[in-house]
Design a protein around this motif. Structure first.
Motif, PDB file in Angstrom:
ATOM      1  N   THR A 256      -5.845  12.085  -5.769  1.00  0.00           N
ATOM      2  CA  THR A 256      -5.734  12.581  -4.382  1.00  0.00           C
ATOM      3  C   THR A 256      -6.640  11.774  -3.465  1.00  0.00           C
ATOM      4  OG1 THR A 256      -5.201  14.823  -5.145  1.00  0.00           O
ATOM      5  CG2 THR A 256      -6.016  14.579  -2.882  1.00  0.00           C
TER       6      THR A 256
ATOM      7  N   ALA B 270      -5.190   8.478  -2.936  1.00  0.00           N
ATOM      8  CA  ALA B 270      -4.077   8.555  -1.986  1.00  0.00           C
ATOM      9  C   ALA B 270      -4.590   8.607  -0.540  1.00  0.00           C
ATOM     10  CB  ALA B 270      -3.223   9.787  -2.286  1.00  0.00           C
ATOM     11  N   GLU B 271      -5.680   9.338  -0.317  1.00  0.00           N
ATOM     12  CA  GLU B 271      -6.263   9.410   1.022  1.00  0.00           C
ATOM     13  C   GLU B 271      -6.748   8.038   1.478  1.00  0.00           C
ATOM     14  OE1 GLU B 271      -6.315  11.862   3.222  1.00  0.00           O
ATOM     15  OE2 GLU B 271      -5.080  12.987   1.794  1.00  0.00           O
TER      16      GLU B 271
ATOM     17  N   ILE C 103      -3.169   2.171   5.107  1.00  0.00           N
ATOM     18  CA  ILE C 103      -1.846   2.001   5.740  1.00  0.00           C
ATOM     19  C   ILE C 103      -1.947   2.196   7.244  1.00  0.00           C
ATOM     20  CG2 ILE C 103       0.454   3.028   5.927  1.00  0.00           C
ATOM     21  CD1 ILE C 103       0.229   3.614   2.876  1.00  0.00           C
TER      22      ILE C 103
ATOM     23  N   ARG D 216       2.106   1.747  -3.485  1.00  0.00           N
ATOM     24  CA  ARG D 216       0.996   2.253  -4.290  1.00  0.00           C
ATOM     25  C   ARG D 216       0.719   3.720  -3.979  1.00  0.00           C
ATOM     26  NH1 ARG D 216      -1.443   2.534  -8.934  1.00  0.00           N
ATOM     27  NH2 ARG D 216      -3.726   2.782  -8.808  1.00  0.00           N
ATOM     28  N   LEU D 217       0.834   4.094  -2.700  1.00  0.00           N
ATOM     29  CA  LEU D 217       0.621   5.489  -2.305  1.00  0.00           C
ATOM     30  C   LEU D 217       1.650   6.400  -2.966  1.00  0.00           C
ATOM     31  CD1 LEU D 217      -0.749   7.695  -0.631  1.00  0.00           C
ATOM     32  CD2 LEU D 217       0.771   7.061   1.284  1.00  0.00           C
ATOM     33  N   ASP D 218       2.876   5.958  -3.004  1.00  0.00           N
ATOM     34  CA  ASP D 218       3.914   6.771  -3.656  1.00  0.00           C
ATOM     35  C   ASP D 218       3.576   6.987  -5.131  1.00  0.00           C
ATOM     36  OD1 ASP D 218       5.308   6.897  -1.290  1.00  0.00           O
ATOM     37  OD2 ASP D 218       6.653   5.230  -1.769  1.00  0.00           O
TER      38      ASP D 218
ATOM     39  N   LEU E 149      -5.586   5.184   0.494  1.00  0.00           N
ATOM     40  CA  LEU E 149      -4.404   4.362   0.764  1.00  0.00           C
ATOM     41  C   LEU E 149      -3.774   4.723   2.105  1.00  0.00           C
ATOM     42  CD1 LEU E 149      -2.812   4.292  -2.795  1.00  0.00           C
ATOM     43  CD2 LEU E 149      -3.663   2.323  -1.518  1.00  0.00           C
ATOM     44  N   ARG E 150      -3.765   6.002   2.449  1.00  0.00           N
ATOM     45  CA  ARG E 150      -3.233   6.410   3.749  1.00  0.00           C
ATOM     46  C   ARG E 150      -4.059   5.820   4.890  1.00  0.00           C
ATOM     47  NH1 ARG E 150      -2.719  11.410   0.863  1.00  0.00           N
ATOM     48  NH2 ARG E 150      -0.508  11.907   0.469  1.00  0.00           N
TER      49      ARG E 150
ATOM     50  N   ALA F  81       0.420   9.330  -5.327  1.00  0.00           N
ATOM     51  CA  ALA F  81       0.784  10.707  -4.971  1.00  0.00           C
ATOM     52  C   ALA F  81       1.559  11.369  -6.105  1.00  0.00           C
ATOM     53  CB  ALA F  81       1.611  10.706  -3.692  1.00  0.00           C
TER      54      ALA F  81
ATOM     55  N   ALA G 207       0.833  -1.201   0.000  1.00  0.00           N
ATOM     56  CA  ALA G 207       0.000   0.000   0.000  1.00  0.00           C
ATOM     57  C   ALA G 207       0.872   1.257   0.000  1.00  0.00           C
ATOM     58  CB  ALA G 207      -0.917   0.000   1.216  1.00  0.00           C
ATOM     59  N   GLU G 208       1.986   1.206   0.706  1.00  0.00           N
ATOM     60  CA  GLU G 208       2.897   2.355   0.733  1.00  0.00           C
ATOM     61  C   GLU G 208       3.497   2.607  -0.654  1.00  0.00           C
ATOM     62  OE1 GLU G 208       4.400   2.126   5.405  1.00  0.00           O
ATOM     63  OE2 GLU G 208       5.554   1.157   3.799  1.00  0.00           O
TER      64      GLU G 208
END
Length: 226
Positions: free
Chosen positions: A98, A101-102, A108, A60-62, A104-105, A65, A57-58
């Motif tokens: 965006t 990304a939220e 995480i 994927r977040l990168d 995914l955060r 983002a 997930a991290e």
């Protein structure tokens, strides 16, 4: 049964109480330790899976983002070039990434909480497992002593029962009867020593009569001889 349910059951279990109810405490404690070890393995495997999921997930977040940043830069470029419609489309893409990304955060963060819970549970279970192994011999010995003491107390209570006392009294009466019968075997018979002294007395009378015969004073009349 889920790994968390099994873990909670083990942690909340009272080892001493379980051993008291067990017919074979040694076998019971071995099964409990094996159950703890198996559950600990499952916790570690599950925790490793969550850690792997968080790392994914991290990454994927990168990526997301970076895409959101790219669309923000494109929107700015379109505005500079007077392309407002194109800028709007770029901003919609930026919003989409965006929001992604939220999400995914949040995922995480959930993974982090779950990993922390797994680690806490593993430490707790490892402590309980170590305690069980340390106390294994002691608990089994205590259970055996308790079982032996219980059996001894039950034996004492059985001996104290009216039925047991009646059997004891009956046995005692039988022994007394046998002793009385043994005493009657020689009833009326003189002891051997008394018989020997009587024989000595009769020997003296014979000797006296013999002396009278020799002296010529013997009389066959038993009355005068006396």
């Amino acid at each position: 049964m889920g790994v968390f349910t099994r873990f909670r059951d083990i942690v909340s279990s009272n080892i001493n109480a379980m051993l008291d109810r067990a017919e074979d405490p040694e076998k019971m404690i071995k099964l409990m330790i094996r159950e703890m070890e198996d559950t600990l393995v499952e916790l570690k495997v599950s925790c490793a899976g969550v850690i792997a999921g968080r790392k994914k997930a991290e990454r994927r977040l990168d990526e997301v983002a970076a895409r959101a940043q790219m669309w923000a830069e494109r929107a700015a470029l379109a505005v500079r070039r007077g392309k407002d419609d194109l800028a709007r489309e770029a901003l919609l893409e930026k919003r989409r990434f965006t929001e992604m990304a939220e999400a995914l955060r949040g995922e995480i963060a959930d993974h982090g909480g779950l990993i922390e819970q797994y680690r806490h549970d593993m430490v707790e279970l490892e402590d309980k497992l170590a305690t069980a192994k340390e106390k294994r011999s002691l608990l089994v010995q205590r259970h055996r002593r308790a079982a032996g003491k219980k059996r001894a107390q039950e034996d004492i209570r059985r001996m104290d029962s009216s039925e047991s006392m009646a059997r004891f009294e009956k046995l005692e009466s039988r022994i007394e009867q046998m002793e009385a019968e043994a005493d009657l075997v020689n009833f009326g018979r003189k002891p051997a020593v008394d018989e020997r002294f009587d024989d000595l007395g009769r020997d003296d009378e014979i000797e006296k009569e013999l002396e009278k015969i020799k002296a010529g004073t013997y009389s066959a009349d038993t009355t005068s001889a006396q």
